[in-house]
Design an enzyme around this catalytic site. Structure first.
Site, short mmCIF file in Angstrom:
data_model
loop_
_atom_site.label_atom_id
_atom_site.label_comp_id
_atom_site.label_asym_id
_atom_site.label_seq_id
_atom_site.Cartn_x
_atom_site.Cartn_y
_atom_site.Cartn_z
N LYS A 52 -11.93 33.06 -65.22
CA LYS A 52 -12.86 33.90 -64.44
C LYS A 52 -14.16 33.14 -64.19
CE LYS A 52 -10.69 38.04 -66.22
NZ LYS A 52 -10.52 38.98 -67.30
N GLN A 96 -13.39 42.17 -71.79
CA GLN A 96 -12.04 41.61 -71.88
C GLN A 96 -11.23 42.38 -72.93
OE1 GLN A 96 -10.90 39.15 -69.82
NE2 GLN A 96 -8.88 39.37 -70.73
N ASP A 119 -13.30 46.13 -63.11
CA ASP A 119 -11.90 46.23 -63.52
C ASP A 119 -11.24 47.50 -62.99
OD1 ASP A 119 -10.74 44.17 -65.07
OD2 ASP A 119 -11.87 44.76 -66.86
N1 GUN Z 1 -6.77 41.79 -70.49
C1 GUN Z 1 -5.66 41.47 -69.80
N2 GUN Z 1 -5.83 41.70 -68.48
C2 GUN Z 1 -7.08 42.19 -68.34
C3 GUN Z 1 -7.84 42.61 -67.21
O1 GUN Z 1 -7.39 42.61 -66.05
N3 GUN Z 1 -9.10 43.03 -67.47
C4 GUN Z 1 -9.61 43.08 -68.74
N4 GUN Z 1 -10.86 43.54 -68.90
N5 GUN Z 1 -8.92 42.70 -69.81
C5 GUN Z 1 -7.67 42.25 -69.61
#
Ligand code: GUN
Length: 292
Positions: A52, A96, A119
């Site tokens: 990211k 996350q 998200d």
């Molecule tokens: N963990 C696995 N995929 C994701 C996601 O798309 N967003 C977040 N915040 N955590 C994750």
């Protein structure tokens, strides 16, 4: 059989995001900004956060990565989210997942301002998604549908089997596919489904998000089906890198029966990140419009 790569489309979308980020900068004198919070040292999560950050650098989104120790209290995490919610120079907040077990995930997600919830996981955004209202949409489902659109694969009147009922992929994807702009008939399988093979076998499009390497075999798939592999498991090996990624689909065997499938890596993963860039820019512009 077509291999549905996400890399090239994701690169195109990130270039479009770069232009939009530049417009935002011209209008507002600062770049769109994303705060990413990682609690603990889960290696898969660390790898995702790094991905990211790289994308933010490319697009011109300012990123603030906040690394917290695994014993961080829920109260401290909630306090940090409150501060980021109020910070006018933060447009997107991403926590996350998964979080350590002593922290209540729902409580943490619900604390994020829906306007900064890039998200799309807050109850407000999830509820709006289910109803079909405009909202910030979870990145992986959004990326999968964008990819199908780009490859000209329609979901209209198709039987779609989703394997996995997570809040991150399965549930929002099912909600999106049943809307009137997608018109799919959706089945969602999970760990207590009696006969997953039966449901997969009937599907025109199979989307698996479980995290069990090789779980989907050719005998389970209808000839000509489209197979989307969201499962991504880090496998430690003796290589120089120390690990590689594996999907839920037995690629070798399934590729002989399906009409199209995504690889792992370079399939859905890059699309998730591209959609996060898009959502962050969308949140930034909307916050400015609404003067939030
Ligand atoms: N963990 C696995 N995929 C994701 C996601 O798309 N967003 C977040 N915040 N955590 C994750």
């Amino acid at each position: 059989m077509i291999i549905l790569f996400g890399t090239e489309l994701a690169a195109r979308i990130k270039q479009q995001c770069k232009q939009k980020a530049e417009c935002f900068f011209t209008a507002n004198g600062r770049r769109p900004s994303l705060a990413v919070i990682l609690v603990g040292d889960n290696p898969s999560s660390q790898s995702y956060v790094l991905g990211k950050r790289k994308a933010c650098d490319l697009v011109g989104i300012e990123h603030r990565d906040i690394f917290l120790q695994s014993h961080t209290s829920e109260a401290d995490l909630l306090k940090l989210i409150d501060e980021l919610n109020l910070n006018e120079e933060v447009d997107g907040i991403l926590v996350q997942l998964p979080l350590p077990s002593h922290i209540n995930e729902s409580k943490v997600i619900d604390r994020i301002s829906p306007a900064k919830d890039v998200d799309g996981f807050t109850p407000i955004n999830m509820g709006n998604l289910l109803i079909g209202n405009k909202c910030l949409v979870p990145c992986t489902p959004k990326g999968i549908l964008r990819m199908l659109d780009d490859y000209g694969i329609s979901t209209d009147s198709k039987d779609v089997c989703i394997i996995g009922r997570s809040n991150i992929v399965g549930k929002p994807l099912a909600a999106m596919l049943m809307q009137k702009n997608r018109n799919a008939t959706v089945t969602v399988c999970h760990s207590l489904t009696n006969d997953i093979s039966h449901h997969v076998k009937g599907a025109d499009i199979v989307i698996t998000a479980v995290g069990k390497p090789g779980m989907i075999k050719s005998s389970m798939v209808k000839p000509g089906a489209v197979v989307i592999d969201v499962g991504i498991t880090m496998i430690e090996d003796g290589s120089a890198k120390g690990y590689h990624w594996e999907g839920d689909v037995d690629f070798e065997s399934v590729s002989s029966v399906c009409s199209a499938m995504t690889p792992v890596p370079r399939g859905v993963g890059p699309m998730t990140i591209a959609m996060l860039m898009e959502n962050t820019i969308e949140a930034a512009f909307r916050l400015k419009e609404r003067n939030l």
